[in-house]
Motif scaffolding. Structure first.
Motif, short mmCIF file in Angstrom:
data_model
loop_
_atom_site.label_atom_id
_atom_site.label_comp_id
_atom_site.label_asym_id
_atom_site.label_seq_id
_atom_site.Cartn_x
_atom_site.Cartn_y
_atom_site.Cartn_z
N ARG A 89 -2.99 -18.19 20.10
CA ARG A 89 -4.19 -18.84 20.10
C ARG A 89 -3.83 -20.50 20.21
NH1 ARG A 89 -7.34 -17.27 14.83
NH2 ARG A 89 -8.94 -18.54 15.58
N VAL A 90 -2.60 -20.61 19.73
CA VAL A 90 -2.27 -22.27 19.82
C VAL A 90 -2.05 -22.43 21.27
CG1 VAL A 90 -0.34 -23.76 19.43
CG2 VAL A 90 -1.61 -22.38 17.62
N GLN A 91 -1.03 -21.31 22.06
CA GLN A 91 -0.65 -21.49 23.10
C GLN A 91 -2.11 -21.47 24.38
OE1 GLN A 91 2.13 -18.48 23.49
NE2 GLN A 91 3.72 -19.99 23.07
N GLU A 92 -2.80 -20.66 23.99
CA GLU A 92 -4.17 -20.59 24.97
C GLU A 92 -4.60 -21.68 25.52
OE1 GLU A 92 -6.99 -18.41 22.77
OE2 GLU A 92 -6.39 -16.59 23.32
N SER A 93 -4.77 -23.03 24.89
CA SER A 93 -5.19 -24.38 25.21
C SER A 93 -4.36 -24.84 26.24
CB SER A 93 -5.77 -25.25 24.12
OG SER A 93 -4.41 -25.39 23.33
N SER A 94 -3.18 -24.75 26.18
CA SER A 94 -2.32 -25.34 27.15
C SER A 94 -2.11 -24.58 28.38
CB SER A 94 -0.81 -25.62 26.55
OG SER A 94 -0.22 -24.40 26.07
N GLU A 95 -2.62 -23.33 28.36
CA GLU A 95 -2.29 -22.59 29.60
C GLU A 95 -3.66 -22.13 30.57
OE1 GLU A 95 -0.65 -18.96 27.93
OE2 GLU A 95 1.44 -19.96 27.68
N LEU A 96 -4.84 -22.90 30.02
CA LEU A 96 -6.08 -22.52 30.64
C LEU A 96 -6.32 -22.93 32.07
CD1 LEU A 96 -8.46 -23.35 27.69
CD2 LEU A 96 -8.25 -21.18 28.60
N ALA A 97 -5.70 -24.26 32.43
CA ALA A 97 -5.96 -25.02 33.62
C ALA A 97 -4.89 -25.88 33.79
CB ALA A 97 -7.60 -25.31 33.92
N THR A 98 -5.02 -26.51 35.00
CA THR A 98 -3.87 -27.94 35.19
C THR A 98 -4.89 -29.02 34.85
OG1 THR A 98 -2.85 -26.66 36.93
CG2 THR A 98 -2.75 -29.04 36.90
N MET A 99 -4.57 -29.67 33.74
CA MET A 99 -5.31 -30.67 33.31
C MET A 99 -5.05 -32.20 33.60
SD MET A 99 -7.67 -29.12 31.19
CE MET A 99 -7.98 -30.42 30.43
N HIS A 100 -5.67 -32.96 33.94
CA HIS A 100 -5.54 -34.41 34.27
C HIS A 100 -6.37 -35.39 33.56
CE1 HIS A 100 -3.52 -32.91 37.97
NE2 HIS A 100 -4.60 -31.97 37.92
N TYR A 101 -6.10 -36.48 33.50
CA TYR A 101 -6.95 -37.33 32.56
C TYR A 101 -7.07 -38.76 33.31
CZ TYR A 101 -5.69 -33.84 29.25
OH TYR A 101 -5.55 -32.66 28.61
N VAL A 102 -8.29 -39.43 33.19
CA VAL A 102 -8.46 -40.86 33.65
C VAL A 102 -9.44 -41.47 32.74
CG1 VAL A 102 -10.36 -40.25 35.13
CG2 VAL A 102 -9.13 -42.37 35.49
N ARG A 103 -9.22 -42.94 32.18
CA ARG A 103 -10.04 -43.45 31.30
C ARG A 103 -11.07 -44.12 32.06
NH1 ARG A 103 -7.10 -46.57 26.21
NH2 ARG A 103 -5.88 -44.79 25.26
N GLN A 104 -12.44 -43.95 31.53
CA GLN A 104 -13.39 -44.64 31.95
C GLN A 104 -13.37 -46.22 32.00
OE1 GLN A 104 -17.20 -43.15 30.32
NE2 GLN A 104 -18.60 -44.60 32.04
#
Length: 296
Positions: A89-104
């Motif tokens: 369950r802990v590992q699930e969140s890091s394997e869902l998708a390729t994540m990117h971030y940008v600040r508004q």
């Protein structure tokens, strides 16, 4: 039409309706049963085949990045304890998708947040998912929306029937019917109309599939209601002039939606989801029935 692969999740809001809980914790990280609300949204995007997710964040939102990253110390501790169930369950969140971030940066409204995604999205159609609306995975709304966009082009919005007294809480759509059940042609949009001024009882909820032409329109969109750049205003222009970026269609959603943007609805969402869980539901429903009976 190109297959849609990218999702944008605006998550830069201050969460003022949930203060003081959101003073130091992003509202998107508030738990809905035992997962943060934002994880349900990313899971929905991944289930619809959108493997590239850009999150629009702001100050004090570092917890969002940490949640979708690996936590090797925690994983190691769970491995040593032999707790395979929690490890998964802990590992699930890091394997869902390729994540990117940008600040508004400046909180200038949803339209501005979507405009921040342009360098990442480029000239591809893309989905926008708002974190306050959780859509039950048994109702694949986003999959239907991406299919319509890939077939018809232009943009697609999710619509929901609301009572007239609630129309001022939403953007409401003027629509024309199509030959397909549950699909309408959007001819106009009004952001949070006054009672009696709504063009229909169909309100826009937090799912969009957008043509990249929306970026050109957003750059020219003046701040509207609340002094913010409204995505609804840009979609209104696209609906009024198809030459700007194709038609705007609406999917009338009658499935299960959980609103976590209001304190009361947030609590109701937790109760509904907990009741439906196989591991929690039977005992929780029994307790809930007894509690309600004793209070009444």
């Amino acid at each position: 039409m190109r297959k849609i692969q990218k999702a944008v999740i605006p998550a830069a809001g201050l969460g003022t309706r949930f203060l003081p809980a959101t003073k130091a914790t992003p509202k998107e990280m508030l738990p809905v049963v035992d997962k943060p609300a934002i994880q349900y949204v990313v899971e929905e995007a991944a289930a619809a085949g959108l493997s590239d997710v850009l999150m629009i964040t702001g100050r004090n939102k570092r917890a969002l990045e940490d949640h979708f990253d690996r936590n090797y110390e925690l994983e190691s501790a769970l491995t040593r304890k032999g707790d395979a169930e929690r490890l998964v369950r802990v590992q699930e969140s890091s394997e869902l998708a390729t994540m990117h971030y940008v600040r508004q940066g400046d909180p200038r409204g949803l339209g501005h947040a979507v405009l921040c995604a342009e360098p990442h999205v480029g000239d591809e159609p893309f989905a926008v998912l708002l974190g306050d609306d959780l859509i039950d995975p048994r109702d694949p709304l986003l999959t239907r929306m991406t299919g319509i966009q890939e077939r018809e082009g232009g943009s697609v919005v999710a619509l929901m029937e609301v009572a007239p007294e609630q129309s001022h809480l939403y953007g409401c759509a003027a629509v024309e019917p199509t030959a397909e059940e549950g699909i309408v042609r959007v001819t106009g949009l009004v952001e949070k109309p006054e009672p009696g001024d709504a063009p229909s009882n169909l309100a826009v909820i937090g799912r969009y599939v957008l043509d990249p032409a929306v970026f050109d329109v957003l750059r020219e969109t003046e701040p509207g209601r609340g002094g913010e750049i409204q995505l609804t205003d840009a979609l209104q222009q696209l609906a009024a002039d198809e030459k700007l970026g194709g038609p705007v269609h609406g999917v009338v959603f009658r499935g299960r939606r959980y609103d976590t943007g209001d304190r009361g609805d947030y609590l109701r969402a937790i109760v509904r989801l907990a009741c439906e869980r196989e591991d929690l539901g039977p005992d929780f429903r029994t307790w809930l029935r007894d509690y309600v009976a004793s209070e009444l």
